[in-house]
Design a protein around this motif. Structure first.
Motif, PDB file in Angstrom:
ATOM      1  N   PHE A  69      -0.028   0.002   3.605  1.00  0.00           N
ATOM      2  CA  PHE A  69      -0.229   1.087   2.652  1.00  0.00           C
ATOM      3  C   PHE A  69      -1.462   0.877   1.784  1.00  0.00           C
ATOM      4  CE2 PHE A  69       3.874   2.744   3.738  1.00  0.00           C
ATOM      5  CZ  PHE A  69       3.754   4.100   3.447  1.00  0.00           C
ATOM      6  N   ALA A  72      -3.733   2.831   3.838  1.00  0.00           N
ATOM      7  CA  ALA A  72      -3.234   4.142   4.231  1.00  0.00           C
ATOM      8  C   ALA A  72      -4.143   5.254   3.715  1.00  0.00           C
ATOM      9  CB  ALA A  72      -1.814   4.351   3.725  1.00  0.00           C
ATOM     10  N   SER A  76      -1.142  10.164   4.527  1.00  0.00           N
ATOM     11  CA  SER A  76       0.038   9.379   4.882  1.00  0.00           C
ATOM     12  C   SER A  76       0.862   9.017   3.665  1.00  0.00           C
ATOM     13  CB  SER A  76      -0.393   8.106   5.622  1.00  0.00           C
ATOM     14  OG  SER A  76      -1.061   8.420   6.823  1.00  0.00           O
ATOM     15  N   PRO A  84       2.368   4.345   7.785  1.00  0.00           N
ATOM     16  CA  PRO A  84       1.225   5.274   7.791  1.00  0.00           C
ATOM     17  C   PRO A  84       0.655   5.446   9.191  1.00  0.00           C
ATOM     18  CG  PRO A  84       0.649   3.187   6.757  1.00  0.00           C
ATOM     19  CD  PRO A  84       2.112   3.151   6.981  1.00  0.00           C
TER      20      PRO A  84
END
Length: 321
Positions: A69, A72, A76, A84
């Motif tokens: 993340f 990401a 996403s 993601p």
């Protein structure tokens, strides 16, 4: 004939001891070994593999989640995806362009490098001096004082007043000097030094070598394992320390990375202070994850280089016998 019958009977009694098959229906004799030392069955081994794999997934998933993340894409993150599907480096570009994270990383790296070097040097000097309890005056009393620091502490307010009276507020030395020597690390290193061959040290003294020459030319080269382990302990401690900075550092330009992490990720301060004003603001979650990765990865990269010294350094230094 009576004598022959007695010989035959003794042979029958000694048959199991000679390795012959016992006359109990072919059952195995017990070896007396504990059950956990025996060869596990295929089902048991498969169950162990499954359990270890599950533990590994539970431990690694949060770390992989943070990394994923941090890269990401905004789409996403806003869609609430568990994993993601599109990635971007906007979060890293934003925090490094802002200057706050880069400066805090340099501060932390400098404090870690200088603090680890000084702590390792003074800890080794103290540990070696306390191995010479017969030659160094008041060595046993100094050992007792060092041990007392493991059980008794002055507290936050006296420590703060001491740092203030020494003029170390808003100084990088306030992040180094309070924890310069760890009593536990000193004891581990002292026990390691006491396991070194004393005949070699005594022969050096007979040849006229001074204690400093013995320490730098013989003791330290023979103690690479424990030095590597203690250096890693100190480095991890300096890198992850934020409480001293929280108490003694008021200048935000001198904040280490852990204090930045605490301020903007844990406390939830405005992330706009970390980002460059001329760049589009990425989602707050990706910025927070990127800060966590930046604060964690560097110290993790050091561990593989010192891992091979752990067993020898810790076991030899922690066990005296």
């Amino acid at each position: 004939m009576a004598v022959l019958d007695q010989i035959d009977q003794s042979d029958q009694i000694d048959e199991p001891a000679r390795g012959h098959r016992p006359r109990d229906g072919g059952r195995r004799r017990t070896t007396g070994r504990p059950p956990w030392m025996g060869t596990p069955s295929p089902t048991t081994r498969a169950l162990k593999v499954v359990v270890i794999a599950m533990i590994g997934v539970v431990m690694l998933y949060p770390f992989l989640y943070v990394i994923m993340f941090s890269f990401a894409d905004a789409g996403s993150v806003t869609s609430g995806q568990l994993i993601p599907t599109s990635f971007s480096t906007v979060a890293y570009e934003s925090i490094f362009a802002g200057g706050v994270v880069t400066r805090s990383l340099l501060v932390t790296a400098g404090v870690t490098l200088v603090g680890t070097t000084l702590s390792l040097f003074f800890t080794a000097m103290l540990a070696y001096g306390l191995t010479r309890t017969r030659d160094v005056p008041f060595a046993k009393g100094a050992m007792v004082l060092v041990l007392c620091t493991m059980f008794f502490g002055a507290g936050i307010i006296p420590n703060y007043l001491l740092i203030k009276q020494l003029g170390l507020l808003d100084s990088y030395w306030a992040l180094i000097l309070p924890g310069l020597i760890s009593a536990f690390n000193m004891i581990v290193m002292r026990n390691f030094f006491m396991e070194l061959p004393q005949e070699l040290l005594e022969s050096s003294r007979i040849d006229g070598a001074s204690e400093f020459r013995i320490f730098f030319s013989i003791v330290l080269p023979l103690s690479k394992a424990v030095l590597a382990v203690i250096a890693l302990f100190y480095a991890v401690g300096y890198w992850n320390s934020f409480f001293n900075a929280l108490l003694y550092i008021n200048d935000t330009t001198k904040w280490p990375i852990q204090l930045v992490l605490n301020q903007y990720v844990v406390q939830g301060s405005a992330l706009s202070d970390l980002q460059a004003p001329d760049r589009p603001a990425p989602p707050a979650q990706t910025v927070q994850m990127a800060i966590v990765v930046v604060a964690t990865i560097p110290i993790l990269l050091v561990y593989p280089f010192a891992q091979r010294f752990f067993t020898k350094g810790v076991l030899t230094g922690a066990i005296k016998g």
